[in-house]
Design a protein around this motif. Structure first.
Motif, PDB file in Angstrom:
ATOM      1  N   ASP A  13      50.165  36.269  54.673  1.00 28.76           N
ATOM      2  CA  ASP A  13      49.980  35.065  54.035  1.00 28.76           C
ATOM      3  C   ASP A  13      48.807  34.993  52.914  1.00 28.76           C
ATOM      4  N   PHE A  14      47.852  35.796  53.140  1.00 28.97           N
ATOM      5  CA  PHE A  14      46.768  35.785  52.246  1.00 28.97           C
ATOM      6  C   PHE A  14      47.168  36.298  50.732  1.00 28.97           C
ATOM      7  N   VAL A  15      47.732  37.261  50.958  1.00 31.47           N
ATOM      8  CA  VAL A  15      48.137  38.109  49.610  1.00 31.47           C
ATOM      9  C   VAL A  15      49.260  37.152  48.908  1.00 31.47           C
ATOM     10  N   LEU A  16      50.096  36.478  49.617  1.00 27.53           N
ATOM     11  CA  LEU A  16      50.914  35.455  48.912  1.00 27.53           C
ATOM     12  C   LEU A  16      50.223  34.029  48.081  1.00 27.53           C
ATOM     13  N   VAL A  17      49.143  33.751  48.870  1.00 27.45           N
ATOM     14  CA  VAL A  17      48.355  32.906  48.169  1.00 27.45           C
ATOM     15  C   VAL A  17      47.701  33.211  47.216  1.00 27.45           C
ATOM     16  N   LEU A  18      46.939  34.328  47.106  1.00 24.57           N
ATOM     17  CA  LEU A  18      46.262  34.919  46.215  1.00 24.57           C
ATOM     18  C   LEU A  18      47.251  35.414  45.003  1.00 24.57           C
ATOM     19  N   VAL A  19      48.350  35.944  45.089  1.00 27.80           N
ATOM     20  CA  VAL A  19      49.385  35.949  43.891  1.00 27.80           C
ATOM     21  C   VAL A  19      49.248  34.931  43.145  1.00 27.80           C
ATOM     22  N   VAL A  20      49.328  33.615  43.703  1.00 24.86           N
ATOM     23  CA  VAL A  20      49.411  32.220  42.921  1.00 24.86           C
ATOM     24  C   VAL A  20      47.904  31.832  42.283  1.00 24.86           C
ATOM     25  N   LEU A  21      47.066  32.034  43.184  1.00 21.95           N
ATOM     26  CA  LEU A  21      45.638  31.232  42.901  1.00 21.95           C
ATOM     27  C   LEU A  21      44.860  32.120  41.888  1.00 21.95           C
ATOM     28  N   VAL A  22      45.072  33.519  41.990  1.00 19.10           N
ATOM     29  CA  VAL A  22      44.133  34.343  40.830  1.00 19.10           C
ATOM     30  C   VAL A  22      44.739  33.853  39.307  1.00 19.10           C
ATOM     31  N   PRO A  23      45.805  34.205  39.062  1.00 18.79           N
ATOM     32  CA  PRO A  23      46.152  33.637  37.683  1.00 18.79           C
ATOM     33  C   PRO A  23      45.684  32.245  37.396  1.00 18.79           C
TER      34      PRO A  23
END
Length: 127
Positions: A13-23
């Motif tokens: 879940d953390f990785v999936l959220v980071l993929v959206v939030l970082v860009p």
């Protein structure tokens, strides 16, 4: 009914959220950097034009003042392409200062965003 093991699902879940939030976060930072540089250059160009328009000054003084303002506020690398020339401002003699700059991606390199800002001022006249 047997219970499935949920261990490790928080990482996914953390990785999936980071993929959206970082860009999104990096995009907001880039826009903020471009706006900061553009507004600083516009203020410096206006200040340089006002300085050049005073009685005992010329366009070269305005360009030097603009470079000084830019170097003191952000970085001298944005002050490499500064020009000043006499111009007509609303029908009156004046000075125009033009600054061309390129803001690199996130300030570290890569493809940049180029823009031009201009400052104008009406020349002072002897009484």
């Amino acid at each position: 009914m047997p219970r499935r093991d949920q261990r490790g699902s928080a990482v996914v879940d953390f990785v999936l959220v980071l993929v959206v939030l970082v860009p999104v976060f990096l995009g907001i930072l880039q826009v903020a950097l471009v706006l900061l540089v553009r507004n600083t250059l516009a203020a410096a160009a206006s200040e340089g034009a006002r300085y050049a328009a005073t009685l005992d000054r010329g366009p070269a003084d305005g360009a030097a003042r603009t470079r000084q303002q830019i170097g003191g506020a952000i970085s001298g690398r944005f002050a490499q392409d500064v020009s000043a020339r006499p111009a007509t401002v609303d029908g009156a003699p004046g000075v125009e200062v033009v600054v061309h700059a390129t803001v690199p991606a996130l300030g570290i390199g890569g493809p940049g965003i180029s823009f031009t800002v201009t400052g104008h001022a009406v020349e002072e006249q002897r009484p």
